[in-house]
Design a protein around this motif. Structure first.
Motif, short mmCIF file in Angstrom:
data_model
loop_
_atom_site.label_atom_id
_atom_site.label_comp_id
_atom_site.label_asym_id
_atom_site.label_seq_id
_atom_site.Cartn_x
_atom_site.Cartn_y
_atom_site.Cartn_z
N SER A 49 4.35 1.84 11.59
CA SER A 49 3.92 2.86 10.63
C SER A 49 3.09 2.17 9.55
O SER A 49 3.26 0.98 9.27
CB SER A 49 5.11 3.60 10.02
OG SER A 49 5.97 2.70 9.35
N HIS A 51 1.36 2.55 5.55
CA HIS A 51 1.46 3.26 4.27
C HIS A 51 0.54 2.59 3.26
O HIS A 51 0.40 1.37 3.25
CB HIS A 51 2.90 3.22 3.74
CG HIS A 51 3.91 3.67 4.72
ND1 HIS A 51 4.15 4.99 4.99
CD2 HIS A 51 4.71 2.97 5.55
CE1 HIS A 51 5.08 5.09 5.91
NE2 HIS A 51 5.43 3.88 6.29
N LYS A 52 -0.04 3.39 2.40
CA LYS A 52 -0.84 2.84 1.30
C LYS A 52 0.14 2.46 0.19
O LYS A 52 1.00 3.24 -0.20
CB LYS A 52 -1.84 3.88 0.80
CG LYS A 52 -2.84 3.30 -0.14
CD LYS A 52 -4.02 4.23 -0.30
CE LYS A 52 -5.17 3.42 -0.82
NZ LYS A 52 -6.43 3.83 -0.31
N HIS A 53 0.01 1.23 -0.30
CA HIS A 53 0.93 0.75 -1.34
C HIS A 53 0.29 0.88 -2.72
O HIS A 53 0.86 1.46 -3.63
CB HIS A 53 1.31 -0.70 -1.05
CG HIS A 53 2.24 -1.29 -2.05
ND1 HIS A 53 3.47 -0.77 -2.32
CD2 HIS A 53 2.09 -2.37 -2.87
CE1 HIS A 53 4.07 -1.50 -3.26
NE2 HIS A 53 3.25 -2.47 -3.61
N ILE A 58 -2.14 -2.12 1.74
CA ILE A 58 -1.43 -1.28 2.69
C ILE A 58 -0.20 -2.05 3.19
O ILE A 58 -0.17 -3.28 3.14
CB ILE A 58 -2.30 -0.84 3.89
CG1 ILE A 58 -2.79 -2.05 4.69
CG2 ILE A 58 -3.46 0.03 3.44
CD1 ILE A 58 -3.45 -1.69 6.00
N SER A 112 8.07 -5.84 7.55
CA SER A 112 6.92 -5.23 6.89
C SER A 112 5.97 -6.32 6.44
O SER A 112 6.40 -7.40 6.02
CB SER A 112 7.35 -4.42 5.66
OG SER A 112 8.18 -3.36 6.02
#
Length: 153
Positions: A49, A51-53, A58, A112
């Protein structure tokens, strides 16, 4: 009398076969479900997956299924021919003696990686590799990510 016994016996056989068939169908019986060695497809074993952090960061997250692991040193991130380094890694690598690569660090459960993406990075090529504990190793898995909408192409 003999005809009555034969008819009753045939009826019992048909009833038995019918009941057995119903039990098998309702139990969703299959030879595949008997196998303890079922190998998951790579996208099910390692669920990615994105996600923009922050504005230019990202996070790529892999949820790793039970009895599977990802090699710490097999992650690569490229933009064109330029290597993109991960800034931060979340997950605790565990050292194992792998049958293919010897002493290596691997991630179980999840990992991650935070990536800094400059304005010139539009596409990110991601590769990684893992195995399951039964000894099946997946080939290198390659994904292409569109940075604008964070989709896997």
């Amino acid at each position: 009398m003999r005809k009555l016994i034969t008819t009753s016996l045939n009826t019992l056989i048909i009833l038995f076969i019918t009941l057995f068939s119903i039990i098998v169908i309702s139990a969703d019986f299959s030879f595949e479900s008997l196998s303890q060695d079922k190998i998951l497809p790579a996208d099910e074993a390692f669920v990615l997956s994105i996600h923009k952090h922050e504005e230019k960061r990202i996070i790529l997250r892999w949820a790793v299924k039970e009895n599977c692991f990802l090699y710490k040193d097999k992650f690569k991130f490229l933009s064109g021919s330029k290597i993109v380094e991960s800034q931060k890694i979340t997950g605790d690598p565990i050292g194992i003696n792998d049958i293919y690569f010897g002493e290596v660090d691997v991630f179980f459960d999840s990992v991650s990686k935070e990536i800094l993406v400059d304005d010139d990075i539009k596409i990110l090529q991601v590769s990684y590799q893992g195995c399951n504990e039964k000894g099946f190793c997946y080939p290198v898995i390659e994904k292409v990510i569109d940075i604008d909408d964070l989709s896997i192409l």
